[in-house]
Every structure is written in C-alpha cells, then in structure tokens.
Design an enzyme around this catalytic site. Structure first.
Site, PDB file in Angstrom:
ATOM      1  N   GLU A 179     -10.084  14.512   1.845  1.00  0.00           N
ATOM      2  CA  GLU A 179     -11.235  14.920   2.660  1.00  0.00           C
ATOM      3  C   GLU A 179     -10.694  15.870   3.711  1.00  0.00           C
ATOM      4  OE1 GLU A 179     -14.376  14.228   2.292  1.00  0.00           O
ATOM      5  OE2 GLU A 179     -14.228  12.682   0.756  1.00  0.00           O
ATOM      6  N   CYS A 239     -15.674  16.989  11.376  1.00  0.00           N
ATOM      7  CA  CYS A 239     -15.395  17.804  10.176  1.00  0.00           C
ATOM      8  C   CYS A 239     -16.656  18.492   9.678  1.00  0.00           C
ATOM      9  CB  CYS A 239     -14.765  16.951   9.093  1.00  0.00           C
ATOM     10  SG  CYS A 239     -15.759  15.507   8.686  1.00  0.00           S
ATOM     11  N   GLU A 262     -11.786  27.105  10.658  1.00  0.00           N
ATOM     12  CA  GLU A 262     -12.290  25.946  11.395  1.00  0.00           C
ATOM     13  C   GLU A 262     -11.600  25.902  12.761  1.00  0.00           C
ATOM     14  OE1 GLU A 262     -10.618  22.154  10.290  1.00  0.00           O
ATOM     15  OE2 GLU A 262     -12.604  21.265  10.134  1.00  0.00           O
ATOM     16  N   LYS A 322      -1.698   4.699   7.413  1.00  0.00           N
ATOM     17  CA  LYS A 322      -1.089   5.390   8.558  1.00  0.00           C
ATOM     18  C   LYS A 322      -2.176   6.154   9.298  1.00  0.00           C
ATOM     19  CE  LYS A 322       0.806   9.255   9.463  1.00  0.00           C
ATOM     20  NZ  LYS A 322       0.247   9.305  10.842  1.00  0.00           N
TER      21      LYS A 322
HETATM   22  P1  NAD Z   1      -3.827  16.460  10.307  1.00  0.00           P
HETATM   23  O1  NAD Z   1      -3.839  16.992   8.936  1.00  0.00           O
HETATM   24  O2  NAD Z   1      -2.946  17.097  11.311  1.00  0.00           O
HETATM   25  O3  NAD Z   1      -3.396  14.917  10.306  1.00  0.00           O
HETATM   26  C1  NAD Z   1      -4.115  13.936   9.589  1.00  0.00           C
HETATM   27  C2  NAD Z   1      -3.192  12.761   9.306  1.00  0.00           C
HETATM   28  O4  NAD Z   1      -2.172  13.178   8.416  1.00  0.00           O
HETATM   29  C3  NAD Z   1      -2.480  12.198  10.531  1.00  0.00           C
HETATM   30  O5  NAD Z   1      -2.400  10.793  10.411  1.00  0.00           O
HETATM   31  C4  NAD Z   1      -1.092  12.818  10.418  1.00  0.00           C
HETATM   32  O6  NAD Z   1      -0.087  12.088  11.058  1.00  0.00           O
HETATM   33  C5  NAD Z   1      -0.915  12.770   8.907  1.00  0.00           C
HETATM   34  N1  NAD Z   1       0.109  13.648   8.355  1.00  0.00           N
HETATM   35  C6  NAD Z   1       0.451  14.910   8.737  1.00  0.00           C
HETATM   36  N2  NAD Z   1       1.458  15.375   7.949  1.00  0.00           N
HETATM   37  C7  NAD Z   1       1.745  14.394   7.058  1.00  0.00           C
HETATM   38  C8  NAD Z   1       2.679  14.263   5.989  1.00  0.00           C
HETATM   39  N3  NAD Z   1       3.525  15.247   5.661  1.00  0.00           N
HETATM   40  N4  NAD Z   1       2.706  13.104   5.290  1.00  0.00           N
HETATM   41  C9  NAD Z   1       1.866  12.103   5.582  1.00  0.00           C
HETATM   42  N5  NAD Z   1       0.954  12.161   6.583  1.00  0.00           N
HETATM   43  C10 NAD Z   1       0.895  13.301   7.310  1.00  0.00           C
HETATM   44  O7  NAD Z   1      -5.343  16.429  10.780  1.00  0.00           O
HETATM   45  P2  NAD Z   1      -5.901  15.999  12.193  1.00  0.00           P
HETATM   46  O8  NAD Z   1      -5.580  17.091  13.148  1.00  0.00           O
HETATM   47  O9  NAD Z   1      -5.491  14.603  12.515  1.00  0.00           O
HETATM   48  O10 NAD Z   1      -7.475  15.945  11.882  1.00  0.00           O
HETATM   49  C11 NAD Z   1      -8.276  17.073  11.970  1.00  0.00           C
HETATM   50  C12 NAD Z   1      -8.642  17.585  10.600  1.00  0.00           C
HETATM   51  O11 NAD Z   1      -9.227  16.550   9.825  1.00  0.00           O
HETATM   52  C13 NAD Z   1      -9.661  18.683  10.646  1.00  0.00           C
HETATM   53  O12 NAD Z   1      -9.270  19.755   9.828  1.00  0.00           O
HETATM   54  C14 NAD Z   1     -10.922  18.032  10.086  1.00  0.00           C
HETATM   55  O13 NAD Z   1     -11.815  18.918   9.491  1.00  0.00           O
HETATM   56  C15 NAD Z   1     -10.369  17.044   9.138  1.00  0.00           C
HETATM   57  N6  NAD Z   1     -11.334  15.953   8.888  1.00  0.00           N
HETATM   58  C16 NAD Z   1     -12.021  15.931   7.703  1.00  0.00           C
HETATM   59  C17 NAD Z   1     -12.972  14.951   7.459  1.00  0.00           C
HETATM   60  C18 NAD Z   1     -13.763  14.909   6.170  1.00  0.00           C
HETATM   61  O14 NAD Z   1     -14.480  13.941   5.929  1.00  0.00           O
HETATM   62  N7  NAD Z   1     -13.681  15.915   5.314  1.00  0.00           N
HETATM   63  C19 NAD Z   1     -13.181  13.960   8.414  1.00  0.00           C
HETATM   64  C20 NAD Z   1     -12.458  14.010   9.606  1.00  0.00           C
HETATM   65  C21 NAD Z   1     -11.528  15.006   9.824  1.00  0.00           C
END
Ligand code: NAD
Length: 498
Positions: free
Chosen positions: A248, A282, A383, A173
C-alpha cells in the site's frame, strides 16, 4: 521503557539499543523504547516460523480464530482512551482524531473476526463419476508486517487482523517514529489468548531492524504500507526468495470538481480532503482539478478558509490540525512548495513556517495552496504528504478525466457534480482504487482498499484483505482408485509376445 515482544516475552534489544520518541507538537520526550537490530528481527522471524510450523495457531479452527479477533475488538474498546492518548503523543494529532481511529480499528477487528469465522472452501464439479474436488484456503505462513507513522495503529490493524484471522504468524515493525500503540496491541493480543510466538514485535529503523523482514527466507509474505521508494526496495528484496508481496504505497489523488457542484459542500470537502491531519494522509485530495468557470469562486473561498485553520498541539484549546511528524518531513514539504513556486505555481496562502511562539517547538507548517498549476509541473505528480493543495483547471469532462488519470499513482479520487450521470461516468473512467462521488474520505472495513499503478499491489480490507493472507489449495480425491491404464501393465508389455 517500550520493549520488543518476541516469542511471547518482552525483551530489550540484543545490542542494548534505545530510541527517544518525541512529540512532533512540542518536542517533549514521550518515552524511550528499544531499538532492534537485524539480530532481534531474525530471532523474531525464527519464533514466528516455529509457531507457524507446529500448527499452534494455523490448526486452531477458523471459528475460534474469529472469536479471538472479536475479543481483541472488545479489549480495544476497553482501552480506547489509553490507546488514543498514546497515538496522539506519538503523532501529535488531536485526541478526537485518535479516538475516531480507535473506533475504526475496533470495527476492522470485528469485520475480520466475522469474516475469518465464516471462512469456507468450495466443492467443484469434476465431470468425473468417482472423483471429488474441493478448493480450500490455508494461511500463507510467516508474514512481515511493516507500517507507517501517519495512522500507526489503523494501518497495523489492517494487517494484523486478517493475518491472525487467516491463521498466519507474523513479525510486526511499526514506524520507528510511532511505536506505542503497536506495543499496547501486543499486550492486548496476549490477553485475548494469542499463543506465544504467533505475534511478534520489533521496533526500530527500516534499514536495520527492518532489513531481514524482506530478505529472510523464512518469511512467506511481506505486507507493507509506506512510501513508494521503500515499497520498490522491499519488492525487489522479496523477489530473491519469491515471497508474496502486498504493498500500500502513496497517492496523488485528484479531486475533480464541476461548476454545478454545490458550492459550500465542495469547498468544505476540498478543505477536509487535503488539510485533515495536515495532509499526512495517503488518500489526501491533494490535486484539485476544478472546472475553469468555477475556479475563481472556489479557490478564493478555499484560500480564505485555509488561512483560518488553526494549528496547534493536541491539548491546546481550539486546535484544528497538528504538526507534521518530524523536522525532516517538514523540510521535505517546504522544499516541495519551493519547487512548485519555481515551476510557476502561484502561492495563494501558506508556504511559510508559522512564527507564533506557541508553535516554536513543533514541526508546524500551514495549509498551503499552489494555484494555476499545469500538468507539466512536478508538484502535480509528486506526493508531498503535507498540507499542500495544487490547483489545475479543465474545460470539459474528457479533460477532467485525463488530468485525473495523469499520475503514476492510482489510490483514490473524487468527483463532485450535481449531475449524477457525469459523476458516474467520471467514477467509471478514473483509474484509482477508490472513487468518492460527492463525498471525500469515507471507507468501511467491508470494502477493499488499495491502489492502481504505483499506489500498490493487492488490497487491504474487504474480502480480498483476508485473501492476501491465504494460499488456495485444490484437493482432488479419487473415491474408486484403480490403475490409469495409460501405460500398458507389465503382463501386457509390447514385444513380450503374450
Ligand atoms: P516509509 O516508506 O519511509 O516507511 C514505512 C515503514 O517502512 C516504516 O516502518 C519504516 O521503518 C519501514 N522501512 C523503511 N525501509 C525499510 C526497509 N528497507 N526494510 C523494512 N522496513 C523498512 O513511509 P512513511 O514515511 O513511514 O509513510 C509515509 C508514506 O506511506 C507515504 O508515501 C504514504 O502515502 C504512504 N501510506 C500509504 C497508505 C495506503 O494505504 N496506500 C497508507 C498510509 C501511508
């Protein structure tokens, strides 16, 4: 219209839902895609479970699975332009950035292709004459792969390639904001020969389409990249059925700069470290920790150069960085900056939406520097995930390390100094998953990526990146079986009188 991909077939959402994908740069309609509900996701999990349980993929020899990943890598290169354009349309980033991503993604598939093909177990010395012992690796099973919007296909590749290499099946997803490259990837996986049911795609919002991915008992592993709050929810959900989790999460990454660092190199790396992709990275170096004696010349130059960074759409001549992903995200970044100023930070540049007409339809926010921050401020710990640099100072190495480690996160950090010994000491003492010395940002698929503390659980890439998708089994063989003699046999039972 972009559809779901379940059990080898493209499908609309069961309840007919759709979502408009709009460019963050100018709001134009990129496309309409299906919006799944839990019902679709449950069907996708069922397909992945059946495909895993009948061994159609897990029983394929590892060498063949590896070869298939190499074929996918070739297809990614063949379709590089189409993929890069799709990534740019969804994210608003420059095409050249998307092209670099596509090359990194290709390399990721190549790395895991070679690693999977070379997969082996090991014989273990038993110390017993008639026994053999071996340790083998098997696929974990059905995986939920959940990815964010900032590097959509890159984050997806870090999961899909090792999952397939290990012999797992999955439901992917992607972020509901950036689905297009995941859709194309499914086409390429099918073309490369991935059997039906092995790779499944659902599109839609986290709480609805994503819900079953962490709760359904048929899922064995949840691999997630995204925000800390979501990660905690998924980890708690997964606990009910003791799923494995690989997380991650975010980062608030220190950039430690000593006064003896080469000035031009340091300033340039600080700028790229925080303002690349408008800070939506990130591992962005969002927390500058600079030696007090160098503060003025470094921050003055940073401010001067940050002001010159040109915002714009991906097809505009001269664009250096793009828009933020959404209105909600820009609101969040704005509120973060306001909080920093209220806490006493000095706003040196940025901090206000651009007023140019050409940027009026996108979610633009300028490079922003909050100077004279202190460890008690929330903005140095939280962040922003936007183009905002916080600046703190130190007077000696111990203080630099203490500030660098004063975070709940632990994803990445950097140290700049002309003194190799100082760099090595700081790198050794920083509690972060990646530390760069006199550099910022590079990674290679052969080296593990992941975080300490609240930045996550487990590692992607490297050898550990494949191991996340494997179970380890010990097989003991008695080559000369016979009674153990531990309990007396029936003919010599105590008290029988014989
Ligand atoms: P997010 O947590 O809002 O969403 C990430 C994903 O999770 C999306 O596909 C979203 O639809 C899904 N999601 C949300 N709630 C869910 C649930 N209850 N069940 C299943 N899936 C669910 O994050 P974002 O805003 O898309 O991304 C930004 C964040 O990602 C930042 O905090 C960033 O630091 C982090 N990030 C980390 C890395 C790493 O390698 N550590 C890499 C990229 C991004």
């Amino acid at each position: 219209m972009g559809q779901l991909y379940i059990d080898g077939a493209w499908a609309d959402a069961a309840e007919g839902g759709t979502r408009e994908i709009r460019s963050p740069a100018d709001g134009h309609l990129v496309a309409e895609v299906s919006e799944a509900t839990a019902k679709d996701t449950e069907r996708a999990i069922g397909a992945a479970r059946a495909a895993f349980d009948d061994g159609r993929w897990s029983n394929v020899p590892a060498a063949e699975r590896g070869l298939l990943l190499l074929r996918v890598a070739d297809l990614l290169q063949r379709d590089r332009d189409r993929l890069a354009r799709a990534e740019t349309d969804d994210t608003g980033k420059r095409v050249v950035e998307s092209e670099i991503d596509m090359d990194d993604i290709t390399n990721c598939f190549r790395w895991f292709g070679h690693l999977a093909a070379a997969a082996d177990g090991r014989l273990v010395e038993t110390g017993v004459p008639d026994a053999r012992s071996k340790v083998v690796h098997e696929p974990v099973g059905v995986c939920s792969l959940i990815t964010p919007w900032n590097y959509p296909l890159l984050q997806t590749a870090w999961k899909v390639a090792p999952a397939l290499g290990a012999g797992c099946t999955f439901v992917l997803k992607p972020s509901e904001l950036t689905p297009h490259t995941a859709i194309i990837l499914m086409e390429l996986l099918a073309e490369a020969g991935v059997p039906d049911g092995v790779a499944n795609l659902v599109l839609g919002a986290g709480a609805t389409a994503g819900g079953p991915l962490s709760t359904d008992p048929r899922v064995d592993l949840v691999s997630f990249t995204g925000g800390l709050a979501t990660g905690k929810v998924l980890m708690a959900n997964a606990a009910a059925t003791v799923k494995k989790v690989a997380l991650e999460l975010g980062g608030k990454n220190p950039f430690v700069c000593f006064a003896d660092a080469d000035h031009e190199t340091a300033v340039d790396n600080i700028l790229t470290g925080i303002f690349l992709h408008s800070g939506q990275v990130c591992s962005a170096g969002a927390r500058l920790v600079v030696e007090e004696t160098a503060h003025d010349r470094i921050v003055d130059d940073l401010v001067e150069r940050a002001r010159r960074i040109r915002l714009g759409g991906p097809d505009e001549e001269g664009t250096e960085t793009g828009a933020l992903i959404s209105e909600a995200h820009r609101d969040k970044v704005e509120a973060y900056v306001a909080r920093g100023v209220a806490e006493g930070a000095v706003l040196r540049c940025g901090g206000e939406r651009p007023t140019e007409e050409r940027l009026a339809n996108g979610w633009f926010y300028p490079p922003t520097i909050l100077d004279r921050c202190t460890r008690d401020m929330s903005v140095v710990h939280d962040e922003s995930f936007g183009p905002v640099l916080t600046v703190e100072t130190f007077t000696d190495l111990d203080e630099a390390v203490a500030i660098g480690n004063d975070t709940e996160y632990g994803l990445s950090g950097a140290v700049f100094s002309a003194d190799t010994g100082v760099c090595e000491e700081v790198a050794a003492r920083l509690r972060h998953g990646t530390v760069w010395i006199n550099d910022f940002g590079p990674y290679v698929p052969a080296a593990e990526w992941g975080g300490y503390g609240h930045s996550g659980v487990g590692r992607e890439l490297g050898r550990a990146g494949l191991a996340e998708y494997q179970e380890t089994k010990h097989i003991w063989t008695n080559t000369r079986p016979g009674p153990t003699g531990w309990f007396p046999s029936s003919t010599s039972t105590p008290g029988s009188g014989s």
